[in-house]
Scaffold this active site. Structure first.
Site, PDB file in Angstrom:
ATOM      1  N   ASP A   4     -20.021 -17.032   3.182  1.00 55.57           N
ATOM      2  CA  ASP A   4     -19.967 -16.484   4.543  1.00 55.57           C
ATOM      3  C   ASP A   4     -21.350 -16.444   5.177  1.00 55.57           C
ATOM      4  OD1 ASP A   4     -17.342 -16.081   5.310  1.00 55.57           O
ATOM      5  OD2 ASP A   4     -17.156 -14.174   4.272  1.00 55.57           O
ATOM      6  N   GLU A  34     -23.724 -10.776   3.748  1.00 55.40           N
ATOM      7  CA  GLU A  34     -23.042 -12.017   4.137  1.00 55.40           C
ATOM      8  C   GLU A  34     -23.084 -12.291   5.635  1.00 55.40           C
ATOM      9  OE1 GLU A  34     -18.931 -11.725   2.900  1.00 55.40           O
ATOM     10  OE2 GLU A  34     -18.966  -9.550   3.090  1.00 55.40           O
ATOM     11  N   HIS A  90      -2.533 -18.745  -0.587  1.00 56.45           N
ATOM     12  CA  HIS A  90      -1.888 -18.415  -1.858  1.00 56.45           C
ATOM     13  C   HIS A  90      -1.882 -19.605  -2.800  1.00 56.45           C
ATOM     14  CE1 HIS A  90       0.632 -14.820  -0.163  1.00 56.45           C
ATOM     15  NE2 HIS A  90      -0.655 -14.659  -0.040  1.00 56.45           N
ATOM     16  N   CYS A 112     -22.823 -14.267  -5.290  1.00 60.87           N
ATOM     17  CA  CYS A 112     -21.449 -14.482  -5.764  1.00 60.87           C
ATOM     18  C   CYS A 112     -20.714 -15.543  -4.959  1.00 60.87           C
ATOM     19  CB  CYS A 112     -20.658 -13.168  -5.749  1.00 60.87           C
ATOM     20  SG  CYS A 112     -20.495 -12.418  -4.124  1.00 60.87           S
TER      21      CYS A 112
END
Length: 762
Positions: free
Chosen positions: A633, A609, A368, A680
Site C-alpha cells: 500500500d 502504509e 476469496h 510485511c
C-alpha cells in the site's frame, strides 16, 4: 451516432473470428461515415510493416498483399505520430505514397487514426473519399472511438493466435506465439498447461468456443434443452393467470421461436457445419438475431432483441443442466482454469491433482479465490482484463505468478525456459529443506528474523514447514470474508487461538479488521467512488467500536496461557487515531481481566502504509511498541497507482527511488525511538528487496511462506557489509528500472540469478 456506435461494437464483438470482425467493421464504418472507403491496416511486429487486412472500397485482391513500413506513406505517418491525420487533398502531403493495385489513386480525402493498446501500435483505421472533404470534429471523434474498440479486438486476436505473420503468409494465418498478457499476480509460481474455460450459469456472453466431441450427441442435447425450455415457458405462462389472452399469446410466440424451422434449426445447422458444441452454436445464433433486431429502426422491433436474449438464456440454462458433473469430464493432466470471474466453487469442479494454474479476467489478489489459491499453492493471475476468455479453451498457456504475466501459445524456446525454471525451483526447494531450521544470519554474523503473512489456518501449517519464526501479519479480515455475517466473539477467539497455538511460543502479529478498498464484506457493503482513499482500515473500526472492542477481546482471550499475541493497527494516518485505538485496547484488556481471564497486555504496533504516516513515523514510534511497513500500500499511495489495476501495473514499482527513500526514512525514525521496525509487504519476500531492507536496518521481514527459504538462503550466503555497499549504490540511482537491473546483476554475481525469479516487483 451513439446508437450506430453501439450496434457496430456489438456486431464486431459477436463476430466468429478476426476476419469476420474486421470485415463487419469496415463495412459498417464506411456506411456510418458516408465515405467510399474504409480500411484497416494491422501492424505485424515481425516484418515491422502495416499490412492491409480488410477494406470496403479498395481492391479486395490487395488485402494481405500490400503493406507499408513504419513512417512510410500516410498510414505509416499516422502510426509514427500516434495521432489522427485529417486531409482534404492527401496526394499533396509530403508523406503520401501510392499503393499500386489498391485503386486508391482516385481518392483525395483521407482520415487515418492509430489503433493503440497499452502504448503499443496495433494498426491504423482509415476512411477515404474521392471528393475533397475535411472530416469534422465529430466524425474524427467517432473514428477515434472506433479505433479504441478495434484495439481490444486486435489485442484479443493476438492473444489467441489469430494474427497475421507476414504479407506472403496471409492466407496461412499462422498462430502467433509467446503473446504476453498482463494481470495482477495473486499466487506465486510457474504453471504450464492447457486451458479449460468455465463460465457462470446461463450467461451467453461467457460461453467459450469449444469443438463438439460428438455432433449427434450435441444435437440431441440441444433438442432436449429446447424441449425443456418450451415446458418452462408453458409453466411460466400458466402461472400468470391474470394476464389477458393477448398477453398470454406472447408465450406462444416464444414457443414458436424455438420451433425447428426457426431458431432451433439454425443452431443445429451451426453444430453440424462448424463442429461447434451446442452452447457455442446457441450463443452465435442468439447474438446474430440480437444484432439483426438492434439495427431495426422500429423501436418495438428493437425491443424484441431482449426477448431473444431471454430465450437464449433459458435454453442455455437447460443445456447446462444436461451436462454431466464437470468433475466427470476428461480434464487435461495439467489444467489451467480460466474464467471471466473465478469463484471458490469453481475450484471444486476440477480434480485437484489435475489443476496447475488459475486465471481470471476480473478480480484482485485479495479475492476469496486468490486467498484459496495461495493456500493451495496454485500459481494464479487475477485481473487479466485483456484476456479473450471465450476464445481461450484448449490452448496451451504459461502462467508467471511472480510477475503477473501469462503467455499464450508458448514457443518451444519459451517452454524450455519456463520448464527449466520449474525444474530449478523444485531442486531449489528440495535443497532449501536443509536450512529450514537454521537462522537467517549473514556470513559476517548479522541476524535477521523471517516471519510469514497468514490468513487461513492452512497458511500457518505451510509456514511452519518453511522454517518461519512467527507471523508478522495475520489478516483477521479473511475469516470475516469467508462468512455471510460478522463472526461472534467466541468464533473469533477460536479462530485466533488456532493461529496462536500453531506458532507458540513464536509471536503472532494480528492486524485488526482491515476492510474497505478492495476488501469487501458482502454483509457490510462499502460503496464509494474512490474506496482506496475512503472508509477503510482503522477508520471503519474506530467508527464502529462495537466491532473493534469485540475483536480485541477475542484476540486477548485467545492468547490466554500463550501470551504470544501482538496487535497491529492498519491505515494509520495520525497520532490521534493511535490514541483513540489504544484507549479501546486498554478498555478491552480491563474488561477481559475483570472476567477472570489471565492474560498479559500484548505489544501494540501500527502499520506505516500511507505517506502521512511516513512523515510522522518518529512520533508514532514513540507511542507504540513496534512499527511495520505495509510496502504494497505504501508503494501504491506514494506512486498514485492502484496495484490491482492491470492498466497501470507498469507504473507500480517497489524499487522506485521515492519508495526506497521513504523506507529508509521510516527505519531511521523508528531506530531513533528504539522502536523495532519490520516490513510485511511483497518487497520483503523479494530476495533482492530483502537484501536492501536488511542493509537499511530493518529487524524483521514478513512474507509469503513460499519465499521464506529463498530469502533465508540468500541472507545466509551474503554479508551485511556487501548489502550496505549495494544499498549505497542503488540509492544514488534515479530510475526504478535501473535499480532493478542493478539488483539483478548483483544477485547473478552472488550465484542466485533466475532461481529467485525476476527482481522487478512489476
Amino acid at each position: 451516432m451513439l446508437n450506430v456506435l453501439r450496434q457496430i461494437v456489438q456486431e464486431v464483438n459477436n463476430a466468429g473470428d478476426l476476419d469476420a470482425a474486421l470485415n463487419i467493421l469496415v463495412d459498417r464504418v464506411q456506411k456510418a461515415m458516408n465515405t467510399e472507403v474504409c480500411s484497416v491496416y494491422v501492424y505485424d511486429i515481425e516484418s515491422k510493416r502495416h499490412i492491409l487486412r480488410a477494406t470496403k472500397g479498395l481492391n479486395a485482391a490487395s488485402v494481405g498483399k500490400v503493406s507499408l513500413s513504419n513512417n512510410e506513406g500516410l498510414v505509416g505517418f499516422v502510426a509514427a505520430r500516434e495521432e489522427p491525420i485529417n486531409l482534404d487533398d492527401a496526394s499533396k502531403h509530403p508523406k503520401y505514397h501510392y499503393l499500386s493495385g489498391t485503386g486508391e489513386e482516385k481518392f483525395n480525402s483521407f482520415l487515418g487514426v492509430p489503433i493503440i493498446n497499452q502504448k503499443r501500435i496495433l494498426g491504423v483505421l482509415v476512411v477515404q473519399q474521392s471528393e475533397r472533404r475535411k472530416f469534422d470534429e465529430s466524425e474524427e471523434a467517432f473514428m477515434v472511438t472506433m479505433s479504441a474498440q478495434l484495439a481490444g479486438v486486435l489485442a484479443h486476436a493476438e492473444a489467441t493466435g489469430h494474427v497475421l505473420e507476414s504479407p506472403d503468409e496471409f492466407q496461412k494465418k499462422k498462430v502467433k506465439h509467446d503473446v504476453a498478457i498482463k494481470g495482477s499476480p495473486a499466487a506465486p509460481g510457474i504453471a504450464i498447461g492447457t486451458v479449460v474455460v468455465l463460465s457462470p450459469t446461463a450467461d451467453l456472453y461467457d460461453v467459450p468456443d469449444r469443438k463438439a466431441q460428438n455432433i449427434d450427441e450435441e444435437v440431441l442435447r440441444f433438442q432436449h434443452a429446447i424441449a425443456g425450455a418450451r415446458e418452462q415457458i408453458k409453466q411460466v405462462g400458466a402461472a400468470l393467470k391474470d394476464l389477458r389472452p393477448e398477453e398470454q399469446a406472447l408465450f406462444d410466440v416464444y414457443i414458436r421461436m424455438l420451433d425447428d424451422d426457426a431458431l432451433g434449426s439454425e443452431v443445429i445447422r451451426r453444430i453440424k457445419d462448424n463442429n461447434q458444441w451446442a452452447q457455442g452454436a446457441l450463443r452465435d445464433v442468439i447474438f446474430e438475431y440480437v444484432a439483426h433486431f438492434d439495427r431495426m429502426d422500429d423501436a418495438y422491433l428493437r425491443e424484441r432483441a431482449t426477448d431473444i436474449k431471454d430465450l437464449g438464456a433459458r435454453v442455455l440454462a437447460q443445456l447446462q443442466d444436461t451436462i454431466e458433473l464437470v468433475s466427470d469430464l476428461d480434464f487435461p493432466d495439467k489444467t489451467i482454469l480460466v474464467s471471466e470471474e473465478l469463484t471458490p466453487s469453481m475450484l471444486g469442479e476440477i480434480p485437484e491433482h489435475k489443476l496447475v494454474g488459475l486465471v481470471s479476467a476480473k478480480g484482485s489478489a485479495n479475492s476469496h479465490v486468490a486467498i484459496l489459491a495461495r493456500a493451495m499453492g496454485i500459481p494464479t493471475i487475477m485481473g487479466a482484463v485483456d484476456l479473450p476468455v471465450k476464445q481461450m479453451d484448449g490452448i496451451e498457456l504459461v502462467i508467471d505468478g511472480y510477475r503477473g504475466y501469462l503467455y499464450t501459445h508458448p514457443s518451444e524456446k519459451m517452454l524450455q525456459q519456463f520448464q527449466a525454471i520449474v525444474r530449478e525451483e523444485k531442486a531449489l526447494v528440495k535443497g532449501l529443506e536443509a536450512i529450514k531450521d537454521l537462522p537467517a544470519q549473514t556470513k559476517d554474523g548479522h541476524r535477521l528474523k523471517l516471519l510469514v503473512n497468514t490468513g487461513l489456518i492452512t497458511d500457518a501449517y505451510r509456514s511452519l514447514d518453511k522454517g518461519a519464526e512467527g507471523v508478522g501479519l495475520y489478516r483477521t479480515e479473511v475469516p470475516f470474508m469467508m462468512r455471510d455475517r460478522f463472526p461472534s466473539e467466541t468464533e473469533q477467539a477460536q479462530i485466533y487461538r488456532s493461529q496462536l497455538e500453531a506458532f507458540a511460543p513464536q509471536p503472532v502479529t494480528m492486524r485488526t479488521l482491515d476492510i474497505g478498498g478492495d476488501k469487501a464484506l458482502t454483509y457490510f457493503p462499502i460503496e464509494e467512488d474512490n474506496p482506496f482513499l475512503g472508509w477503510r482500515g482503522i477508520r471503519v473500526t474506530l467508527d464502529h467500536p462495537e466491532i473493534f472492542l469485540l475483536q480485541i477481546r477475542a484476540m486477548l482471550k485467545a492468547s490466554e496461557g500463550l501470551n504470544n499475541l501482538k496487535i497491529m493497527l492498519p491505515m494509520i494516518t495520525s497520532t490521534s487515531e493511535v490514541e483513540e485505538a489504544l484507549h479501546f485496547i486498554y478498555r478491552a484488556y480491563q474488561e477481559v481481566l475483570e472476567e477472570g481471564v489471565q492474560v498479559e497486555m500484548p505489544e501494540v504496533g501500527v502499520m506505516i502504509e500511507v505517506p502521512a504516516a511516513v512523515y510522522q513515523a518518529k512520533q508514532l514510534a514513540s507511542m507504540v511498541d513496534f512499527l511495520s511497513v505495509g510496502s504494497n500500500d505504501l508503494t501504491q499511495y506514494l506512486l498514485a497507482v492502484d496495484r490491482n489495476n492491470p492498466r497501470v501495473a507498469g507504473l507500480y514499482d517497489s524499487f522506485h527511488p521515492s519508495v526506497l527513500a521513504a523506507l529508509q526514512h521510516i527505519v531511521d525514525a523508528g531506530k531513533s525511538e528504539n522502536c523495532p521496525v519490520s516490513v510485511c509487504g511483497e518487497l520483503a519476500g523479494n530476495p533482492a528487496g530483502a537484501l536492501l531492507l536488511m542493509a537499511m536496518g530493518y529487524d524483521m521481514l514478513s512474507m509469503n511462506a513460499t519465499n521464506v527459504p529463498r530469502v533465508k538462503s540468500l541472507i545466509r550466503q551474503s554479508e551485511l557489509v556487501y548489502a550496505k555497499q549495494l544499498l549505497a549504490e542503488v540509492m544514488q540511482l534515479d530510475s526504478g528500472h535501473v535499480i532493478g537491473s542493478t539488483l539483478d546483476l548483483a544477485l547473478s554475481k552472488l550465484g542466485h540469478g533466475r532461481l529467485f525469479g525476476p527482481v522487478s516487483s512489476k
